[in-house]
Enzyme design. Structure first.
Site, PDB file in Angstrom:
ATOM      1  N   GLY A  51       0.839  -1.199   0.000  1.00 60.14           N
ATOM      2  CA  GLY A  51       0.000   0.000   0.000  1.00 60.14           C
ATOM      3  C   GLY A  51       0.869   1.242   0.000  1.00 60.14           C
ATOM      4  N   ASP A  52       0.244   2.409  -0.180  1.00 62.43           N
ATOM      5  CA  ASP A  52       0.969   3.691  -0.172  1.00 62.43           C
ATOM      6  C   ASP A  52       2.067   3.762  -1.233  1.00 62.43           C
ATOM      7  OD1 ASP A  52      -0.522   4.363   2.131  1.00 62.43           O
ATOM      8  OD2 ASP A  52       0.936   3.314   3.380  1.00 62.43           O
ATOM      9  N   LYS A  69      -0.201   5.439  -5.599  1.00 58.51           N
ATOM     10  CA  LYS A  69      -1.184   5.119  -6.647  1.00 58.51           C
ATOM     11  C   LYS A  69      -2.013   6.329  -7.042  1.00 58.51           C
ATOM     12  CE  LYS A  69      -2.989   1.848  -4.132  1.00 58.51           C
ATOM     13  NZ  LYS A  69      -2.033   1.829  -3.028  1.00 58.51           N
ATOM     14  N   LYS A  87      -1.425   9.436  -7.384  1.00 63.00           N
ATOM     15  CA  LYS A  87      -0.784  10.276  -8.398  1.00 63.00           C
ATOM     16  C   LYS A  87      -0.795   9.601  -9.774  1.00 63.00           C
ATOM     17  CE  LYS A  87       2.954  12.197 -10.427  1.00 63.00           C
ATOM     18  NZ  LYS A  87       4.343  12.372 -10.145  1.00 63.00           N
ATOM     19  N   ASN A 146     -10.369   3.304   4.474  1.00 63.66           N
ATOM     20  CA  ASN A 146      -9.012   3.021   4.972  1.00 63.66           C
ATOM     21  C   ASN A 146      -7.978   3.534   3.964  1.00 63.66           C
ATOM     22  OD1 ASN A 146      -9.905   1.058   3.150  1.00 63.66           O
ATOM     23  ND2 ASN A 146      -8.916  -0.649   4.160  1.00 63.66           N
ATOM     24  N   GLY A 160      -6.189   6.146   1.297  1.00 67.05           N
ATOM     25  CA  GLY A 160      -5.969   7.595   1.238  1.00 67.05           C
ATOM     26  C   GLY A 160      -5.145   7.884   0.001  1.00 67.05           C
ATOM     27  N   HIS A 161      -5.805   8.311  -1.064  1.00 68.84           N
ATOM     28  CA  HIS A 161      -5.087   8.568  -2.308  1.00 68.84           C
ATOM     29  C   HIS A 161      -4.823  10.066  -2.442  1.00 68.84           C
ATOM     30  CE1 HIS A 161      -6.589   4.516  -4.098  1.00 68.84           C
ATOM     31  NE2 HIS A 161      -5.638   4.381  -3.203  1.00 68.84           N
ATOM     32  N   GLN A 208      -4.991   0.054  -1.393  1.00 67.14           N
ATOM     33  CA  GLN A 208      -4.013  -0.748  -0.629  1.00 67.14           C
ATOM     34  C   GLN A 208      -3.033  -1.438  -1.601  1.00 67.14           C
ATOM     35  OE1 GLN A 208      -7.608  -1.524   0.466  1.00 67.14           O
ATOM     36  NE2 GLN A 208      -7.336   0.365   1.576  1.00 67.14           N
ATOM     37  N   THR A 265      -4.031   8.588   5.536  1.00 64.42           N
ATOM     38  CA  THR A 265      -5.308   8.416   6.234  1.00 64.42           C
ATOM     39  C   THR A 265      -5.154   8.645   7.723  1.00 64.42           C
ATOM     40  OG1 THR A 265      -6.066   6.871   4.559  1.00 64.42           O
ATOM     41  CG2 THR A 265      -7.176   6.737   6.681  1.00 64.42           C
ATOM     42  N   GLY A 318      -1.986   9.487   9.332  1.00 64.80           N
ATOM     43  CA  GLY A 318      -0.842  10.320   9.705  1.00 64.80           C
ATOM     44  C   GLY A 318       0.279   9.533  10.361  1.00 64.80           C
ATOM     45  N   LEU A 347      11.053   8.007  -6.684  1.00 63.46           N
ATOM     46  CA  LEU A 347      12.477   7.856  -7.017  1.00 63.46           C
ATOM     47  C   LEU A 347      13.279   8.925  -6.276  1.00 63.46           C
ATOM     48  CD1 LEU A 347      14.605   6.403  -8.819  1.00 63.46           C
ATOM     49  CD2 LEU A 347      14.359   8.337 -10.382  1.00 63.46           C
ATOM     50  N   GLY A 369       8.193  13.291  -8.080  1.00 62.61           N
ATOM     51  CA  GLY A 369       7.656  14.302  -7.168  1.00 62.61           C
ATOM     52  C   GLY A 369       6.150  14.126  -7.096  1.00 62.61           C
TER      53      GLY A 369
HETATM   54  P1  IMP Z   1      -7.586  -2.064   7.744  1.00 64.70           P
HETATM   55  O1  IMP Z   1      -7.685  -2.111   6.261  1.00 64.70           O
HETATM   56  O2  IMP Z   1      -7.906  -0.746   8.350  1.00 64.70           O
HETATM   57  O3  IMP Z   1      -8.317  -3.199   8.392  1.00 64.70           O
HETATM   58  O4  IMP Z   1      -6.037  -2.312   8.122  1.00 64.70           O
HETATM   59  C1  IMP Z   1      -5.376  -3.545   7.873  1.00 64.70           C
HETATM   60  C2  IMP Z   1      -3.931  -3.329   7.454  1.00 64.70           C
HETATM   61  O5  IMP Z   1      -3.907  -2.695   6.179  1.00 64.70           O
HETATM   62  C3  IMP Z   1      -3.146  -2.404   8.374  1.00 64.70           C
HETATM   63  O6  IMP Z   1      -1.791  -2.814   8.384  1.00 64.70           O
HETATM   64  C4  IMP Z   1      -3.256  -1.045   7.709  1.00 64.70           C
HETATM   65  O7  IMP Z   1      -2.188  -0.202   8.049  1.00 64.70           O
HETATM   66  C5  IMP Z   1      -3.191  -1.469   6.247  1.00 64.70           C
HETATM   67  N1  IMP Z   1      -3.856  -0.531   5.345  1.00 64.70           N
HETATM   68  C6  IMP Z   1      -5.169  -0.362   5.144  1.00 64.70           C
HETATM   69  N2  IMP Z   1      -5.402   0.575   4.216  1.00 64.70           N
HETATM   70  C7  IMP Z   1      -4.213   0.989   3.799  1.00 64.70           C
HETATM   71  C8  IMP Z   1      -3.793   1.944   2.808  1.00 64.70           C
HETATM   72  O8  IMP Z   1      -4.582   2.567   2.105  1.00 64.70           O
HETATM   73  N3  IMP Z   1      -2.447   2.084   2.674  1.00 64.70           N
HETATM   74  C9  IMP Z   1      -1.547   1.367   3.391  1.00 64.70           C
HETATM   75  N4  IMP Z   1      -1.893   0.482   4.306  1.00 64.70           N
HETATM   76  C10 IMP Z   1      -3.212   0.288   4.517  1.00 64.70           C
END
Ligand code: IMP
Length: 420
Positions: A12-13, A16, A18, A38, A40-41, A221, A296, A298, A328, A411
């Site tokens: 995740g993170d 995506k 961008k 959950n 955060g784009h 994710q 999402t 912080g 990069l 960037g």
């Molecule tokens: P949940 O989706 O809130 O149940 O979290 C389950 C796991 O997925 C945890 O490790 C969260 O930090 C991770 N997670 C959920 N959504 C994201 C996301 O958008 N980016 C990165 N990690 C995420």
């Protein structure tokens, strides 16, 4: 642009938001198929930073239709808040947004249960948005859906039964019970605001395809947070991999033309669970640059070196055709740079990650070291403008992953992108 699935190849993170924003220019529709708020784009456009949690990032571009598919879990209050905050920023949210009538709801007891479970041993490190409990109800066939929410009598009846059931669980956990009346009122008020957006999105998407429209499927994710293929149990509760784009929207596999994978030039993860290449010094360095804080929650992200064992596996599961490499510029002053090419477990070399969480936690990365470039890549707009060591690094990690490199992000802004 053909129908394209965009997938996070790591934890995740990956940046995506961008890349989705860049690809949206060539799509007619942008669709979310899984996850909930959950996600955060982050998209930076004309100096304004937008963080989208439920609404596809396509909403920021005129003329694009955004769809929240059946596989998404929707927190109605969070969605109303997101619509209102976008409108305040002058973004049109009207006929350009559709929500599947089959999408499941995240309700207050889901959030409280998620929080309660996170207080206990064996915590996952969730975002506490109620995602796991909501998908739990869906799989358990006791969930409420958007179609229920927009029928007040049906909704109230089902909600009451669920509140009674969940209050027993909450009391057993020592948490405060919730008031049916309060929840009912608040959610019916949200339902009024959401009703105009609710539709049979499966039919809508098929009709759009018949008219030759092109769809971008926006994954949330990443691959290693997938409920089946991720580092279970430290995962989210949906299929974050390419197959989820079909089940979560009702668009069949043969209509998918291409899969674009997004990966960072290094690795990050939030929450618990193994991150085999984790490196505290690299994390410190990136945090000092103000990078790698969750969009999402912080939270500080854990950071590690690029892990080719993980991305190779990800390429396999998702059928990645092309790769976009992001962040990069995060490695601009890092020298040397380490790349994990295999794992070692009990004296054995592994080329794929083990399924078992404790085995994965015991895997030691086998590293190769490459030269850094010690220069800023921010201003590069062509591949040829990048320092030669950076070009070499990008080629190397793409080769190890096994897919064609098609984009590099240097960037956060839309323009800070190199297309190959
Ligand atoms: P949940 O989706 O809130 O149940 O979290 C389950 C796991 O997925 C945890 O490790 C969260 O930090 C991770 N997670 C959920 N959504 C994201 C996301 O958008 N980016 C990165 N990690 C995420």
């Amino acid at each position: 642009m053909a129908n394209t699935i965009l997938i996070g190849m790591q934890w995740g993170d990956e940046g995506k938001g961008k890349i989705i924003d860049v690809l949206t220019a060539r799509a007619d529709l942008v669709v979310r198929s899984q996850g909930g708020n959950n996600a955060g784009h982050t998209v930076i456009h004309r100096g304004v930073k937008y963080i989208l949690h439920l609404i596809p990032s396509g909403i920021l571009r005129r003329g694009k239709v955004c769809v929240i598919g059946n596989g998404v879990v929707v927190d109605p209050l969070a969605l109303v808040a997101e619509i209102e905050s976008l409108r305040k920023l002058g973004i049109k949210v009207d006929k350009n947004l559709l929500i599947s009538d089959c999408a499941h709801l995240v309700l207050p007891y889901h959030r409280i249960l998620d929080e309660q479970r996170e207080l206990r041993r064996g915590r996952i490190g969730t975002t506490k948005r109620g995602i796991g409990p909501a998908y739990g109800d869906k799989a358990g066939r006791t969930g409420l859906r958007m179609s229920d929410l927009i029928q007040p009598i049906v909704f109230s009846k089902k909600l009451q039964a669920k509140v009674i059931e969940n209050n027993r669980i909450l009391q057993a956990l020592g948490a405060k019970p919730i008031s049916f009346r309060e929840v009912n009122e608040t959610y019916l008020a949200a339902a009024k605001k959401l009703r105009p957006f609710v539709a049979n999105t499966v039919v809508y998407l098929h009709r759009a395809m018949e008219r030759g429209k092109q769809i971008l499927f926006e994954g949330a994710q990443g691959t290693f947070l997938d409920i089946d293929h991720g580092t279970y149990p430290y995962v989210t509760s949906s299929n974050t991999t390419a197959g989820g784009a079909c089940t979560g929207t009702g668009v069949p596999p043969h209509r998918m033309d291409r899969v674009v994978g997004v990966m960072k030039a290094y690795s990050t993860r939030v929450g618990e669970g193994a991150l085999p290449t984790e490196d505290d010094q690299l994390a410190q360095r990136l945090h000092n640059l103000g990078r790698e804080f969750g969009a999402t929650t912080g939270r500080k992200r854990r950071c590690g070196w690029f892990d080719a064992v993980a991305t190779r596996y990800s390429r396999m599961i998702n059928g990645i055709d092309e790769i976009a490499i992001t962040n990069l510029d995060g490695l601009d002053r890092v020298d040397p740079i380490r790349v994990c090419v295999a794992y070692r477990l009990n004296e054995k070399r592994l080329d794929v990650p083990p399924c078992d969480a404790s085995q994965l936690a015991n895997c030691e990365p086998v590293y190769e070291e490459v030269r850094g470039w010690n220069a800023s890549t921010h201003a590069s707009r062509k591949f040829s403008q990048l320092p030669s060591a950076a070009r070499k690094y990008l080629r190397y990690i793409s080769e190890l992953t096994g897919a064609k490199l098609s984009m590099v992000s240097v960037g956060p802004a839309r323009g800070e992108t190199i297309t190959l």
